[in-house]
Design an enzyme around this catalytic site. Sequence first.
Site, PDB file in Angstrom:
ATOM      1  CB  SER A  63      -1.044  -0.150   1.137  1.00 25.92           C
ATOM      2  OG  SER A  63      -1.882  -0.911   0.770  1.00 25.92           O
ATOM      3  CE  LYS A  66      -4.108   0.384  -1.199  1.00 25.56           C
ATOM      4  NZ  LYS A  66      -4.475  -0.091   0.054  1.00 25.56           N
ATOM      5  CE1 TYR A 188      -4.853  -1.228  -4.482  1.00 29.55           C
ATOM      6  CE2 TYR A 188      -5.053  -3.704  -4.554  1.00 29.55           C
ATOM      7  CZ  TYR A 188      -4.821  -2.614  -3.911  1.00 29.55           C
ATOM      8  OH  TYR A 188      -5.059  -2.576  -2.562  1.00 29.55           O
ATOM      9  CE1 TYR A 239      -3.887   1.005   4.562  1.00 29.14           C
ATOM     10  CE2 TYR A 239      -2.580   0.091   6.636  1.00 29.14           C
ATOM     11  CZ  TYR A 239      -2.665   0.212   5.225  1.00 29.14           C
ATOM     12  OH  TYR A 239      -1.690  -0.064   4.224  1.00 29.14           O
ATOM     13  CB  VAL A 257       0.200  -5.928   4.154  1.00 29.96           C
ATOM     14  CG1 VAL A 257      -1.163  -5.263   4.741  1.00 29.96           C
ATOM     15  CG2 VAL A 257      -0.134  -6.188   2.662  1.00 29.96           C
TER      16      VAL A 257
HETATM   17  N1  GLN Z   1      -2.294  -5.255  -2.179  1.00 28.19           N
HETATM   18  C1  GLN Z   1      -2.757  -5.415  -0.876  1.00 28.19           C
HETATM   19  C2  GLN Z   1      -4.245  -5.568  -0.808  1.00 28.19           C
HETATM   20  O1  GLN Z   1      -4.885  -4.990  -1.520  1.00 28.19           O
HETATM   21  C3  GLN Z   1      -2.388  -3.888  -0.114  1.00 28.19           C
HETATM   22  C4  GLN Z   1      -2.983  -3.855   1.198  1.00 28.19           C
HETATM   23  C5  GLN Z   1      -1.978  -3.016   2.159  1.00 28.19           C
HETATM   24  O2  GLN Z   1      -0.795  -2.982   2.122  1.00 28.19           O
HETATM   25  N2  GLN Z   1      -2.601  -2.641   3.131  1.00 28.19           N
HETATM   26  O3  GLN Z   1      -4.932  -6.221   0.069  1.00 28.19           O
END
Ligand code: GLN
Length: 303
Positions: A63, A66, A188, A239, A257
Amino acid sequence: MDYRGLLEAAEIAARATTGQGQVADYIPALAAADPEAFGMAVATVDGELFGVGDWESPFSIQSVSKLFSLLLALSHGGDGLWRGVGREPSGNPFNSLVQLETEHGIPRNPFINAGALVVTDRLQSLTGDAAGAVREFLRREAGNPLLGTDPVVAASEAEHGHRNAALAHFIASHGNLENPVEDVLDHYYAHCAIAASCRDLVLAGSVLARYGVRADGSRMMSRSEAKRVNAVLVTCGTYDAAGEFAFRVGLPGKSGVGGGILAILPGRAAVCAWGPRLDQAGNSVAAVAALDAMTTLSGFSIF
Ligand code: GLN
């Protein structure tokens, strides 16, 4: 500022968390990460670079990507993006579906999975290759042509991606995707599955420390837009633990993650810490401890 001394102290704090938290395994390929790995790096706006531990080892940025897809979508398309995605913390897990139903397919913010899917969709419309745009940006800013998507992780995400597919279809049912769901998901997963090191991420993240100016001196976005992205990072970048992260670390930051957290000291530096074990919210235990130690010892904070 003695960045090297701060990094050494941060590493001691991170190593003291050994054994706490769990390596993510809902994407099976991520479970292969060494739970005891730890690295941390700082890149200052003056061009200095420091690192400790495994700071040059690539890991799955997940993430953290993102943040870069958002920066690119804003720089190519401007403010229109905010019609399809909000700027409020969700107070829910990063992969939650619940708010989308009552909020008509408009995700709360660009850093939860639902919002990142909308950002990836818009970046796909703007560039024709959303994941390629993220990869190219990271390669150029980090000066690392070898940086790329790990195909094993991307395939693992796709194979176990029922939740993200559900989010994307739900958003599409509200008319908030411009591209086919399958394309949005592929791009994604491909940008989440980029492998990069703490070194790469601090060099790329420095664009925000420089308030929108890229490594080559060109402006990517206005100073005001860069400040706004930092604001969304503070409120939503970690988050439903964004409050705790602000309390302990006091910087805009984006976690993933894979165990990485990229944080920004606006006007000064970008900092990235990485350790694969995660807490309940999906943030790296070691990286939060390291960033906490660094800002506590140095007094760095935006507050
Ligand atoms: N690619 C992971 C997902 O879509 C990213 C989640 C994350 O890093 N919080 O679940």
